[in-house]
Design a protein around this motif. Structure first.
Motif, short mmCIF file in Angstrom:
data_model
loop_
_atom_site.label_atom_id
_atom_site.label_comp_id
_atom_site.label_asym_id
_atom_site.label_seq_id
_atom_site.Cartn_x
_atom_site.Cartn_y
_atom_site.Cartn_z
N GLN A 38 -35.55 213.89 -6.62
CA GLN A 38 -34.19 212.79 -6.95
C GLN A 38 -32.91 213.44 -6.43
O GLN A 38 -32.17 212.89 -6.21
CB GLN A 38 -34.14 212.71 -8.62
CG GLN A 38 -34.78 211.74 -8.96
CD GLN A 38 -35.52 211.71 -10.13
OE1 GLN A 38 -34.73 212.71 -11.79
NE2 GLN A 38 -34.81 210.25 -11.20
N ASN A 42 -30.55 212.12 -4.06
CA ASN A 42 -28.83 211.82 -3.55
C ASN A 42 -28.33 212.82 -2.18
O ASN A 42 -26.98 212.90 -2.03
CB ASN A 42 -28.56 212.53 -5.17
CG ASN A 42 -29.06 212.03 -6.74
OD1 ASN A 42 -28.61 210.79 -6.06
ND2 ASN A 42 -29.20 211.81 -7.34
N THR A 45 -28.42 210.68 0.26
CA THR A 45 -27.21 210.02 0.73
C THR A 45 -25.98 210.51 0.46
O THR A 45 -25.09 209.46 1.49
CB THR A 45 -27.21 209.42 -1.01
OG1 THR A 45 -28.78 208.19 -0.86
CG2 THR A 45 -26.28 208.19 -1.32
N ASP A 182 -30.99 209.48 -10.42
CA ASP A 182 -31.40 209.45 -8.74
C ASP A 182 -30.08 208.31 -7.76
O ASP A 182 -30.82 207.42 -7.77
CB ASP A 182 -32.91 208.03 -9.01
CG ASP A 182 -32.46 207.05 -9.15
OD1 ASP A 182 -31.46 206.50 -10.45
OD2 ASP A 182 -33.47 206.08 -9.02
N ARG A 183 -29.30 208.57 -8.38
CA ARG A 183 -28.02 207.46 -8.37
C ARG A 183 -26.88 208.71 -8.38
O ARG A 183 -26.73 209.18 -9.37
CB ARG A 183 -27.50 206.67 -8.45
CG ARG A 183 -28.84 205.31 -9.51
CD ARG A 183 -28.20 204.04 -9.39
NE ARG A 183 -27.56 203.30 -8.69
CZ ARG A 183 -26.88 202.65 -8.66
NH1 ARG A 183 -26.98 202.13 -10.06
NH2 ARG A 183 -25.95 202.06 -7.69
N TRP A 194 -21.47 203.11 -8.60
CA TRP A 194 -22.80 204.56 -8.37
C TRP A 194 -22.69 203.73 -6.53
O TRP A 194 -22.71 202.49 -5.97
CB TRP A 194 -23.89 203.63 -9.20
CG TRP A 194 -23.63 203.65 -10.57
CD1 TRP A 194 -23.61 202.87 -11.68
CD2 TRP A 194 -23.99 204.20 -11.38
NE1 TRP A 194 -22.88 203.08 -12.80
CE2 TRP A 194 -23.70 204.49 -12.56
CE3 TRP A 194 -24.56 206.34 -10.69
CZ2 TRP A 194 -23.64 205.27 -13.46
CZ3 TRP A 194 -24.76 206.81 -11.86
CH2 TRP A 194 -24.10 206.46 -13.47
N ILE A 195 -23.01 204.71 -5.92
CA ILE A 195 -23.99 205.00 -5.04
C ILE A 195 -25.37 205.58 -4.93
O ILE A 195 -25.81 206.52 -5.77
CB ILE A 195 -23.44 205.41 -3.75
CG1 ILE A 195 -23.17 206.59 -3.77
CG2 ILE A 195 -21.78 204.83 -3.60
CD1 ILE A 195 -22.65 208.03 -2.85
#
Length: 195
Positions: A38, A42, A45, A182-183, A194-195
């Protein structure tokens, strides 16, 4: 937090205690393999969607699971793992006597405490611990010191009380706010995503 400031907030990755529904609080528990994945997700991302964040200050709770998450996030962003600061005000809520207890065992372990918590989750304080009201004061003290964009790795309780304060939520709703691992939560005075 000044108007116009953005906080990229990441909750630490999963631990075995999270998976077991065991109260962690300020117990120093490491990530499990899912939690490391996770954290990596992140970091990847954040690097892809907001590459400018690599130049921002990175701040973490001093608890092991937050530090480990931060180092994985930074590595996934192709940054030196150790390039961040710690702030003790970002520690998770202290669950006192409940730390280490399975949620399923509370009716037998502390039925009176559980009943009191169910009546007022925001203001209830476990023996030797903190309430969400206490945590709010600590977290808002940290928030008031933020004067520029930053990347933060901390805990579910911190995420909840920051949102409660920033968006003037009803206190009773704060303990039930979602806290995915996980965001990435993007916090600004004028809203969140949220991404």
């Amino acid at each position: 937090m000044r108007a116009g400031v953005t906080i990229y907030f990441i909750r630490h990755g999963e631990t075995d205690w999270n998976a077991q529904s065991r109260y962690q609080g300020q117990a120093d528990v490491p990530l499990n393999d899912k939690g490391r994945g996770q954290a990596r997700r992140n970091g990847e991302t954040l690097r892809a969607l907001a590459p400018e964040t690599g130049a921002l200050p990175f701040i973490a709770s001093p608890l092991q699971r937050a530090r480990e998450t931060m180092e994985i996030v930074r590595s996934a962003m192709e940054l030196p793992a150790e390039g961040y600061s710690l702030d003790p005000r970002l520690k998770e809520i202290n669950y006192g006597a409940w730390q280490g207890t399975l949620a399923a065992d509370l009716p037998q372990v502390d039925p009176d405490g559980l009943a009191a918590r169910n009546l007022d989750t925001f203001n209830w304080r476990p023996e030797g611990g903190e309430s969400y009201a206490d945590l709010t004061q600590r977290a808002v003290g940290w928030l008031d010191s933020i004067d520029r964009d930053c990347v933060v790795v901390a805990h579910g309780g911190i995420s909840r009380v920051l949102r409660g304060h920033l968006y003037a939520l009803e206190p009773l709703a704060v303990p039930d706010l979602p806290v995915p691992q996980d965001r990435i939560l993007i916090l600004r005075r004028d809203g969140m995503e949220w991404i």
